[in-house]
Design a protein around this motif. Structure first.
Motif, short mmCIF file in Angstrom:
data_model
loop_
_atom_site.label_atom_id
_atom_site.label_comp_id
_atom_site.label_asym_id
_atom_site.label_seq_id
_atom_site.Cartn_x
_atom_site.Cartn_y
_atom_site.Cartn_z
N UNK A 84 0.83 -1.19 0.00
CA UNK A 84 0.00 0.00 0.00
C UNK A 84 0.87 1.25 0.00
N UNK A 85 1.94 1.24 0.81
CA UNK A 85 2.83 2.39 0.85
C UNK A 85 3.40 2.69 -0.53
N UNK A 86 3.59 1.64 -1.34
CA UNK A 86 4.18 1.82 -2.66
C UNK A 86 3.19 2.34 -3.69
N UNK A 87 1.91 2.35 -3.34
CA UNK A 87 0.90 2.78 -4.31
C UNK A 87 1.04 4.26 -4.65
N UNK A 88 1.57 5.04 -3.72
CA UNK A 88 1.62 6.47 -3.94
C UNK A 88 0.23 7.04 -3.97
N UNK A 89 0.03 8.07 -4.74
CA UNK A 89 -1.28 8.71 -4.80
C UNK A 89 -2.18 8.11 -5.86
N UNK A 90 -1.69 7.09 -6.57
CA UNK A 90 -2.55 6.42 -7.54
C UNK A 90 -2.86 7.32 -8.72
N UNK A 91 -3.79 6.91 -9.57
CA UNK A 91 -4.16 7.71 -10.73
C UNK A 91 -4.63 9.09 -10.32
N UNK A 92 -4.13 10.09 -10.99
CA UNK A 92 -4.52 11.46 -10.68
C UNK A 92 -3.54 12.16 -9.76
N UNK A 93 -2.80 11.38 -8.96
CA UNK A 93 -1.70 11.92 -8.19
C UNK A 93 -2.05 12.55 -6.88
N UNK A 97 -5.95 -15.29 5.26
CA UNK A 97 -4.71 -14.57 4.98
C UNK A 97 -4.19 -13.94 6.27
N UNK A 98 -2.92 -14.08 6.51
CA UNK A 98 -2.28 -13.43 7.66
C UNK A 98 -0.85 -13.08 7.25
N UNK A 99 -0.47 -11.82 7.18
CA UNK A 99 -1.31 -10.65 7.45
C UNK A 99 -2.24 -10.35 6.27
N UNK A 100 -3.19 -9.45 6.50
CA UNK A 100 -4.20 -9.13 5.49
C UNK A 100 -3.69 -8.00 4.60
N UNK A 101 -2.69 -8.29 3.80
CA UNK A 101 -2.01 -7.29 2.97
C UNK A 101 -2.36 -7.47 1.50
N UNK A 102 -1.90 -6.53 0.68
CA UNK A 102 -2.10 -6.66 -0.76
C UNK A 102 -1.46 -7.92 -1.30
N UNK A 103 -0.25 -8.21 -0.84
CA UNK A 103 0.46 -9.38 -1.33
C UNK A 103 -0.32 -10.66 -1.02
N UNK A 104 -0.89 -10.74 0.17
CA UNK A 104 -1.68 -11.92 0.54
C UNK A 104 -2.96 -11.99 -0.28
N UNK A 105 -3.57 -10.84 -0.57
CA UNK A 105 -4.75 -10.84 -1.40
C UNK A 105 -4.45 -11.32 -2.81
#
Length: 352
Positions: A71-80, A234-242
């Protein structure tokens, strides 16, 4: 502290070291001191002021570290940039609770002290927070019940999330089961989906259990098979686990599910990325839903259908209950259930 030292048969300096630098004290001695402290209801004062006679002007919050590097790596996503005052789109569940507590604490003239890691065990949380605050909020299962009972002898405590573990403490939770029940009903009745897969959190999480219970209740009402356990945990409930969960569900034998319901938004966002890499279209081939309502769900593509829980209000209500309790320790314990809202977006076939 003198009483603890006397009961444990150690010096005052040893008691101090147990709380300031526990690694410098031999484990048997450290355990003896901590047991004496529990028995006597002692919590260390971080600023050397008596908890019974003085106030600190500080409220505390204890919760596990839910950091998700994806999530931290997502940045501000589309639109910035973000569109409103929710803050950065990478804000997670705990970030929103903190923001709510900070705003409410400031209104009442308090500062907020946060312990966001379990490293070092629950005793370190007690040492970091309990002796430095006038009262504090604790996320469910962050601190053992036995320790909370000790701290509650001296400080007001509000329990956040999960079922009520201690009857005489103030408590706030959200309608987890109601939210997933309505979300599942929407997928079945409004979109005609019947092959549903639920990806839950760790079995010990009360919120994750409640969300799965809502899924079971909706399946039962719709006449669908009622699973005894989530398809995956999933443990932990992170993007990678999803993402991993989505891959596993796709690779299973038999017909693929028509919808994947995730116990939080972070996992759902990871699943969206994984499905895109596999060439699975969302929502045409697969519906995806989450839970929480973190800002990131608005900016991923397709935007995420989710159950929005009032995370910021959870923090605000915690402060209100603490301030109320500080004003009158004899009040009856309060237990609040905050409502949730199903947010229909593109990932289930609604909206754009």
């Amino acid at each position: 502290m003198y009483d603890v030292a006397d009961r444990a048969g150690v010096s005052i300096a040893t008691v101090s070291r147990v709380y300031r630098s526990p690694q410098s004290v031999r484990e048997p001695t450290r355990d003896r001191v901590l047991e004496a402290a529990r028995t006597l209801g002692y919590v260390p004062s971080g600023n050397a002021r008596g908890l019974a006679s003085r106030t600190t002007g500080v409220l505390g919050l204890c919760f596990p570290d839910y950091a998700d590097p994806d999530v931290d790596a997502e940045g501000a996503g589309p639109g910035g940039t973000d569109e409103d005052d929710d803050g950065a789109v990478v804000m997670l569940y705990s970030d929103q609770i903190i923001r709510g507590m900070e705003r409410a604490a400031r209104r009442h003239g308090y500062a907020l002290l946060i312990a966001a890691s379990l490293e070092g065990g629950p005793e370190s949380l007690v040492a970091q927070v309990a002796g430095r605050v006038d009262g504090f909020a604790v996320l469910a299962q962050t601190v053992p019940t036995s320790d909370l009972e000790v701290i509650a002898q001296r400080l007001p405590i509000v329990m956040l999330a999960g079922p009520r573990e201690i009857d005489h403490l103030d408590h706030i939770e959200v309608a987890n089961a109601d939210g997933v029940r309505e979300l599942t009903r929407h997928l079945v009745e409004d979109h005609g989906l019947r092959r549903l897969a639920f990806v839950g959190g760790q079995e010990s999480s009360p919120d994750a259990r409640a969300r799965f219970r809502g899924f079971q209740e909706a399946c039962r009402k719709a006449g669908l098979p009622v699973p005894a356990a989530p398809d995956l945990r999933a443990e932990p409930m992170t993007q990678a686990e999803g993402a991993r969960a989505a891959q596993t569900l796709l690779d299973r034998e038999g017909p693929a599910p028509q919808a994947m319901l995730f116990a939080n938004d972070q996992m759902a966002v990871g699943a969206l990325h994984a499905l895109e890499r596999r060439g699975v279209r969302v929502p045409e081939d697969m519906a995806v839903t989450g839970f929480d309502g973190i800002p990131l769900g608005r900016v991923v593509r397709p935007s995420l259908t989710t159950v929005r829980q009032p995370m910021r209000r959870l923090g605000e209500e915690a402060v209100e209950l603490l301030v109320r309790r500080l004003g009158d320790r004899t009040l009856e314990p309060a237990s609040l259930m905050l409502p949730v809202t199903v947010v229909r977006r593109a990932s289930c076939g609604c909206g754009s």
